[in-house]
Design an enzyme around this catalytic site. Sequence first.
Site, short mmCIF file in Angstrom:
data_model
loop_
_atom_site.label_atom_id
_atom_site.label_comp_id
_atom_site.label_asym_id
_atom_site.label_seq_id
_atom_site.Cartn_x
_atom_site.Cartn_y
_atom_site.Cartn_z
N GLY A 135 96.34 10.70 132.18
CA GLY A 135 95.51 11.33 131.17
C GLY A 135 94.51 12.25 131.83
N TYR A 136 93.86 13.04 131.01
CA TYR A 136 92.90 14.02 131.51
C TYR A 136 91.52 13.73 130.95
CZ TYR A 136 96.89 16.32 133.39
OH TYR A 136 98.01 16.58 134.12
N LEU A 137 90.56 13.68 131.86
CA LEU A 137 89.16 13.56 131.47
C LEU A 137 88.58 14.94 131.24
CD1 LEU A 137 88.07 10.75 133.97
CD2 LEU A 137 88.88 10.50 131.61
N GLU A 157 91.78 12.38 127.14
CA GLU A 157 92.27 13.20 126.04
C GLU A 157 93.60 12.61 125.60
OE1 GLU A 157 92.48 17.17 127.66
OE2 GLU A 157 90.37 17.13 128.23
#
Length: 156
Positions: free
Chosen positions: A28-30, A81
């Site tokens: 996932g992407y922060l 996200e």
Amino acid sequence: MSKEIERKFLVVGDKWRELAAGTQYRQGYLNSIKERTVRIRTIADKAFLTVKGPTVGVTRMEFEYEIPYDDCVQMLDHLAEQPIIEKNRYKIPMGGHVWEIDEFLGVNKGLIVAEIELGSEDEAFEKPDWIGEEVSGDPRYFNSNLVAHPYSTWEK
């Protein structure tokens, strides 16, 4: 400074499947703006935090650190996200390089991409017959963009 020089291709056919076993990845992407991405991921029973700069050609700065697995799972479930990227990765050594094939799952199911990391942008490499069209410069295929625009929503 660490640099990543990577080229990305679509995969043709299934011959590659007999060459390696897959490992499950959840990532996932922060932060996923193009100037910098901050990614967290689990690979089997390990976890990593990766910071990447903007891509220029097929090169970008990259820094990666191992982090506690349970912390990463919490961040994936509560801070990242959505949707997160789920995939199986297959690593196939060939011609002095390692091809990494990502078979996406979940909302990106049906997408299969191969990547090769190089020492320089103009380095020669062997291209197996299951490698198709190059998509290195197409931002739709960036993992960070597959969160906002999953493969399942693309017009095909």
